[in-house]
Design a protein around this motif. Structure first.
Motif, short mmCIF file in Angstrom:
data_model
loop_
_atom_site.label_atom_id
_atom_site.label_comp_id
_atom_site.label_asym_id
_atom_site.label_seq_id
_atom_site.Cartn_x
_atom_site.Cartn_y
_atom_site.Cartn_z
N LEU A 103 11.25 -5.16 -9.25
CA LEU A 103 11.26 -3.70 -9.38
C LEU A 103 10.78 -3.09 -8.08
O LEU A 103 9.93 -3.67 -7.39
N ARG A 104 11.27 -1.91 -7.77
CA ARG A 104 10.82 -1.19 -6.59
C ARG A 104 9.31 -0.94 -6.69
O ARG A 104 8.81 -0.51 -7.72
N LEU A 105 8.60 -1.23 -5.64
CA LEU A 105 7.15 -1.08 -5.50
C LEU A 105 6.36 -2.14 -6.25
O LEU A 105 5.17 -2.31 -6.00
N PHE A 106 6.97 -2.87 -7.17
CA PHE A 106 6.24 -3.82 -7.99
C PHE A 106 6.66 -5.26 -7.77
O PHE A 106 5.94 -6.17 -8.16
N GLY A 107 7.81 -5.48 -7.19
CA GLY A 107 8.30 -6.85 -7.04
C GLY A 107 8.46 -7.49 -8.40
O GLY A 107 8.99 -6.89 -9.32
N THR A 108 7.93 -8.70 -8.54
CA THR A 108 7.98 -9.38 -9.84
C THR A 108 6.60 -9.43 -10.49
O THR A 108 6.39 -10.21 -11.43
N THR A 109 5.67 -8.60 -10.03
CA THR A 109 4.33 -8.59 -10.63
C THR A 109 4.35 -8.06 -12.06
O THR A 109 3.40 -8.26 -12.79
N TRP A 110 5.43 -7.41 -12.46
CA TRP A 110 5.53 -6.87 -13.81
C TRP A 110 5.66 -7.96 -14.87
O TRP A 110 5.36 -7.72 -16.04
N VAL A 111 6.06 -9.18 -14.47
CA VAL A 111 6.27 -10.24 -15.45
C VAL A 111 4.95 -10.62 -16.12
O VAL A 111 4.84 -10.63 -17.34
N ASP A 112 3.93 -10.92 -15.32
CA ASP A 112 2.63 -11.35 -15.85
C ASP A 112 1.53 -10.33 -15.63
O ASP A 112 0.37 -10.61 -15.90
N HIS A 113 1.89 -9.17 -15.11
CA HIS A 113 0.92 -8.12 -14.78
C HIS A 113 -0.18 -8.66 -13.87
O HIS A 113 -1.36 -8.42 -14.08
N ASP A 114 0.25 -9.40 -12.85
CA ASP A 114 -0.70 -9.95 -11.89
C ASP A 114 -0.36 -9.44 -10.49
O ASP A 114 0.55 -8.64 -10.33
N GLY A 115 -1.10 -9.89 -9.50
CA GLY A 115 -0.81 -9.53 -8.11
C GLY A 115 -0.99 -8.06 -7.82
O GLY A 115 -0.23 -7.49 -7.05
N GLY A 116 -1.99 -7.43 -8.41
CA GLY A 116 -2.25 -6.02 -8.15
C GLY A 116 -1.36 -5.08 -8.93
O GLY A 116 -1.16 -3.93 -8.52
N TYR A 117 -0.83 -5.53 -10.04
CA TYR A 117 0.07 -4.70 -10.85
C TYR A 117 -0.60 -3.38 -11.25
O TYR A 117 0.01 -2.32 -11.15
N GLY A 118 -1.84 -3.46 -11.72
CA GLY A 118 -2.55 -2.24 -12.16
C GLY A 118 -2.73 -1.25 -11.02
O GLY A 118 -2.50 -0.05 -11.20
N LEU A 119 -3.11 -1.75 -9.86
CA LEU A 119 -3.27 -0.85 -8.71
C LEU A 119 -1.93 -0.27 -8.27
O LEU A 119 -1.86 0.90 -7.88
N ARG A 120 -0.90 -1.06 -8.35
CA ARG A 120 0.43 -0.56 -7.99
C ARG A 120 0.87 0.54 -8.94
O ARG A 120 1.49 1.52 -8.53
N ARG A 121 0.58 0.35 -10.23
CA ARG A 121 0.94 1.39 -11.21
C ARG A 121 0.18 2.67 -10.96
O ARG A 121 0.75 3.76 -11.02
N VAL A 122 -1.11 2.55 -10.68
CA VAL A 122 -1.91 3.75 -10.36
C VAL A 122 -1.35 4.41 -9.11
O VAL A 122 -1.20 5.63 -9.05
N GLY A 123 -1.03 3.61 -8.11
CA GLY A 123 -0.47 4.15 -6.87
C GLY A 123 0.86 4.84 -7.09
O GLY A 123 1.13 5.91 -6.53
N ALA A 124 1.72 4.24 -7.93
CA ALA A 124 3.01 4.85 -8.23
C ALA A 124 2.83 6.15 -8.99
O ALA A 124 3.53 7.14 -8.73
N THR A 125 1.88 6.18 -9.92
CA THR A 125 1.63 7.38 -10.71
C THR A 125 1.12 8.51 -9.83
O THR A 125 1.67 9.62 -9.83
N VAL A 126 0.09 8.22 -9.06
CA VAL A 126 -0.51 9.24 -8.20
C VAL A 126 0.47 9.65 -7.10
O VAL A 126 0.62 10.84 -6.80
N GLY A 127 1.14 8.67 -6.52
CA GLY A 127 2.08 8.96 -5.44
C GLY A 127 3.25 9.82 -5.88
O GLY A 127 3.64 10.76 -5.17
N SER A 128 3.82 9.53 -7.04
CA SER A 128 4.97 10.32 -7.50
C SER A 128 4.54 11.73 -7.88
O SER A 128 5.26 12.70 -7.62
N LEU A 129 3.35 11.87 -8.46
CA LEU A 129 2.87 13.22 -8.79
C LEU A 129 2.56 14.00 -7.51
O LEU A 129 2.93 15.18 -7.40
N ALA A 130 1.93 13.36 -6.54
CA ALA A 130 1.62 14.04 -5.27
C ALA A 130 2.91 14.44 -4.54
O ALA A 130 3.00 15.53 -3.99
#
Length: 185
Positions: free
Chosen positions: A29-56
């Motif tokens: 996935l864009r911005l997430f790579g394959t970290t979405w499969v196991d929710h590892d590799g900074g998945y939570g931080l990437r989600r927060v970044g995507a949320t804040v970044g898209s709103l900003a």
């Protein structure tokens, strides 16, 4: 979804360092790579970044559009043109939001239709940013679709692999000889 076959040179059950395991591979996935499969590799931080970044980005885009509208007022083009510009951005943003949201839940039925809407989605970029923001509150945008496809591909792969286990030649010899039926004497 990509699927590696065992004909690539790696024996079954062992993978070389850096090689991919046999079977279907998750689609990044864009911005997430394959970290979405196991929710590892900074998945939570990437989600927060995507949320804040898209709103900003959506808020900054609204300010840019506000400055453009003020430019129209300074140019004194008239209220009709100003109304058309506001209406155009509102309609395009609504369509872009809907199409982007649909893209997170299912693959487009007609890819050429999506190509034709690319210009409209570019004009309504605020709608796309807002769709990205709202989806990233619950999951990585497109995660549910990709997870469903990946799990289906894994299930099909396991089913195919389980139906092909064993040596077919051994099955023939266990039935009685070289695979021929014995004659009645």
């Amino acid at each position: 979804m990509s699927e590696n076959s065992e004909a690539s040179g790696t024996p079954s059950g062992s993978t070389a360092p850096g090689a991919t395991a046999p079977g279907p591979q998750p689609e990044p996935l864009r911005l997430f790579g394959t970290t979405w499969v196991d929710h590892d590799g900074g998945y939570g931080l990437r989600r927060v970044g995507a949320t804040v970044g898209s709103l900003a980005a959506a808020v900054a885009s609204c300010f840019v559009l506000r400055f453009a509208y003020q430019g129209l007022e300074i140019a004194e083009v008239g209220s009709f043109v100003g109304l058309l510009v506001v209406l155009m951005f509102a309609v395009c943003s609504a369509i872009a939001f809907r199409k982007t949201w649909e893209g997170f839940t299912r693959r487009p039925a007609d890819p050429s239709q999506e190509d034709r809407l690319r210009g409209l989605k570019s004009i309504g970029f605020i709608g796309s940013l807002l769709a990205y923001f709202f989806r990233s509150l619950t999951e990585a945008p497109g995660e549910k679709l990709r997870r469903t496809e990946y799990e289906e591909a894994l299930a099909q792969y396991v089913k195919r692999r389980s139906s092909r286990t064993g040596n077919p030649a051994a099955r023939k010899s266990a039935k009685g000889g070289k695979g021929k039926r014995p004659r009645g004497r």
